[in-house]
Design a protein around this motif. Structure first.
Motif, PDB file in Angstrom:
ATOM      1  N   SER A   1       0.841  -1.197   0.000  1.00 35.52           N
ATOM      2  CA  SER A   1       0.000   0.000   0.000  1.00 35.52           C
ATOM      3  C   SER A   1       0.879   1.251   0.000  1.00 35.52           C
ATOM      4  CB  SER A   1      -0.907   0.017   1.234  1.00 35.52           C
ATOM      5  OG  SER A   1      -1.763  -1.107   1.258  1.00 35.52           O
TER       6      SER A   1
ATOM      7  N   SER B   1      -2.460   7.564  -1.168  1.00 40.26           N
ATOM      8  CA  SER B   1      -3.146   7.978  -2.390  1.00 40.26           C
ATOM      9  C   SER B   1      -2.959   9.477  -2.605  1.00 40.26           C
ATOM     10  CB  SER B   1      -4.632   7.639  -2.311  1.00 40.26           C
ATOM     11  OG  SER B   1      -5.232   8.360  -1.251  1.00 40.26           O
TER      12      SER B   1
ATOM     13  N   ASP C   1      -5.594  10.383  -8.169  1.00 38.94           N
ATOM     14  CA  ASP C   1      -5.660   8.946  -8.440  1.00 38.94           C
ATOM     15  C   ASP C   1      -7.048   8.559  -8.921  1.00 38.94           C
ATOM     16  OD1 ASP C   1      -3.007   8.241  -7.812  1.00 38.94           O
ATOM     17  OD2 ASP C   1      -3.469   8.171  -5.667  1.00 38.94           O
TER      18      ASP C   1
ATOM     19  N   THR D   1      -1.579   0.090 -10.306  1.00 35.32           N
ATOM     20  CA  THR D   1      -2.214   0.590  -9.086  1.00 35.32           C
ATOM     21  C   THR D   1      -3.685   0.214  -9.126  1.00 35.32           C
ATOM     22  OG1 THR D   1      -2.741   2.775 -10.024  1.00 35.32           O
ATOM     23  CG2 THR D   1      -0.620   2.535  -8.879  1.00 35.32           C
ATOM     24  N   ARG D   2      -4.230  -0.026  -7.931  1.00 33.31           N
ATOM     25  CA  ARG D   2      -5.649  -0.356  -7.813  1.00 33.31           C
ATOM     26  C   ARG D   2      -6.203   0.368  -6.589  1.00 33.31           C
ATOM     27  NH1 ARG D   2      -6.793  -6.669  -9.062  1.00 33.31           N
ATOM     28  NH2 ARG D   2      -8.805  -5.746  -9.608  1.00 33.31           N
TER      29      ARG D   2
ATOM     30  N   LEU E   1      -3.626   3.368  -1.581  1.00 32.62           N
ATOM     31  CA  LEU E   1      -3.725   2.858  -2.935  1.00 32.62           C
ATOM     32  C   LEU E   1      -2.945   1.559  -3.011  1.00 32.62           C
ATOM     33  CD1 LEU E   1      -4.766   3.844  -5.819  1.00 32.62           C
ATOM     34  CD2 LEU E   1      -2.422   4.631  -6.202  1.00 32.62           C
TER      35      LEU E   1
ATOM     36  N   ALA F   1      -0.503  -0.963  -4.713  1.00 32.91           N
ATOM     37  CA  ALA F   1       0.594  -0.865  -5.674  1.00 32.91           C
ATOM     38  C   ALA F   1       1.108  -2.264  -5.987  1.00 32.91           C
ATOM     39  CB  ALA F   1       1.715   0.002  -5.110  1.00 32.91           C
TER      40      ALA F   1
ATOM     41  N   LEU G   1       5.952   4.367  -7.183  1.00 36.10           N
ATOM     42  CA  LEU G   1       5.723   3.083  -6.514  1.00 36.10           C
ATOM     43  C   LEU G   1       6.986   2.594  -5.814  1.00 36.10           C
ATOM     44  CD1 LEU G   1       3.095   3.215  -8.160  1.00 36.10           C
ATOM     45  CD2 LEU G   1       3.310   0.764  -8.526  1.00 36.10           C
TER      46      LEU G   1
END
Length: 415
Positions: A192, A195, A199, A216-217, A225, A227, A272
């Motif tokens: 994580s 964020s 985003d 990313t989600r 977020l 990663a 990231l």
């Protein structure tokens, strides 16, 4: 006098273990379930997973659909990004037919929903910081000692729900002398990061040559977020010597290798990598499938990833397997019938597992090319699919959902 309670040990407090404990608490028999988890506390993070197919019916019957939807990751679809951040293709979520499921949730959130559903049940004991040390069995009992300070115990049934590296499997099925691991040639780091206001609520996916991918989600918690850094080998059976050695050395060495491998990769790779260094939930693994030839042995059974780990299918298999195993146990009249119930569980779940584990032979290598030419071809295919609307992204990278519906007709006395 009433019969003594059926004593069940579940090793593993993840999705399969928590779901199984729930359904065992609903059977008519007098049952006492001890669920042990080696982690000292419930997990709080993990990658995004989804629930599909007949597993959706199971969570609906559990009465947990609303709780699961409340933890939805907020993901609205999948977008492929080039090195400069330009959109190559955008695939909105389509119920359960696309890459993003309508039941998209973090692994720990789902596991904890299942655990919370039984934590106040008088016949369910949840124990953290314990795992199996030794396991032996005779015709009537399974005898367990623990790695922690819990005294030795004996059970009528022991279930390994302890993941793809299952200790229960290694102890109870060692006579099979087989290696159940089938590598897929893909290493994944997930963690994580904080964020940012800009985003997107999308699965953003950037692929680079040499089998590299940066993703990313979104999370249910808008302040973080998900990663992902992925490295895919040219073939499934080719391990990466440097990464394998780094895994032995520990997370700091793995992170150093990832910094080197992803240096110069575009889009948000730098963000990231910087976030990875400060993350509190870094996890690195190599994707494998588990092909376990037997899921039961006497009074021991395997459920979920312990017996049939498969990327993309594992969550749904775990939920369905737990439901079926508890359902077959619900039919017995006495402890003596447990081995037969486990055989019945295996007979029912085996074709389901076989179907789910038939991943395309080009997965995941096709989606993660090694060369610039291969990357260009991949992006062209994705762009064409997007522009022509011939198919969803799932059809390119996931197998079609063709599994048969299950008859969910067990008699649950305490629902």
């Amino acid at each position: 006098m009433s019969a003594p309670p059926l004593k069940v040990l579940i090793s593993g407090g993840g999705i399969a273990g928590g779901c199984l404990a729930f359904w065992l608490s609903k059977i008519r028999q007098n049952v006492h379930v001890t669920l042990i988890e080696r982690a000292p506390t419930p997990r709080v993070t993990g990658q995004a997973i989804d629930i599909r197919g007949p597993a959706v019916k199971v969570i609906q019957r559990m009465g947990l659909e609303e709780a699961i939807r409340a933890k939805f990751t907020r993901e609205l679809g999948t977008t492929f990004i080039d090195t400069n951040g330009k959109v190559i293709a955008d695939f909105p979520a389509q119920g359960n037919k696309g890459a993003t499921s309508e039941f998209e949730i973090l692994r720990a959130d789902l596991a904890n929903i299942f655990l919370d559903a039984t934590k106040n049940e008088s016949n369910i004991e949840q124990v953290f910081g314990q795992s199996i040390k030794t396991l032996t069995q005779d015709e009537s009992k399974v005898h367990i000692t623990y790695t922690g300070d819990r005294p030795a115990e004996s059970f009528d049934l022991v279930v390994g729900a302890d993941g793809s590296s299952s200790k229960t499997r290694s102890l109870a099925f060692d006579e099979l002398e087989i290696n159940p691991y089938k590598p897929l040639g893909m290493y994944v780091a997930f963690f994580s990061i904080p964020s940012r206001p800009d985003d997107k609520r999308l699965w953003l996916w950037h692929t680079a040559a040499k089998g590299r991918a940066v993703m990313t989600r979104p999370h249910n918690n808008p302040s973080t977020l998900g990663a992902y850094l992925c490295l895919t080998m040219p073939t499934r059976d080719t391990p990466d010597p440097e990464l394998e050695e780094a895994r032995k050395e520990g997370d700091d060495v793995v992170k150093a290798v990832l910094h080197k491998r992803f240096e110069g990769v575009g889009w948000q790779a730098k963000r990231l990598l910087e976030g990875m260094d400060d993350s509190k939930d870094f996890y690195f693994t190599m994707w494998n499938q588990i092909f376990q030839p037997k899921l039961n042995n006497g009074r021991v059974a395997l459920v979920g990833d312990a017996g049939n780990a498969t990327p993309g299918e594992g969550t749904s298999l775990a939920i369905r397997g737990a439901y079926i195993l508890a359902g077959e146990i619900s039919k017995i009249q006495s402890s003596n019938e447990i081995p037969a119930a486990l055989e019945s569980y295996e007979k029912i779940i085996r074709p389901v597992v076989k179907e789910a584990q038939q991943l395309p032979s080009v997965f995941p290598q096709l989606a993660n090319p090694q060369t610039a030419w291969g990357l260009s071809l991949l992006n062209t295919v994705i762009w064409t699919a997007y522009k022509t609307r011939l198919t969803s992204v799932a059809a390119w990278f996931q197998k079609d959902e063709k599994e048969p519906e299950l008859e969910l007709d067990y008699k649950w006395e305490k629902l």
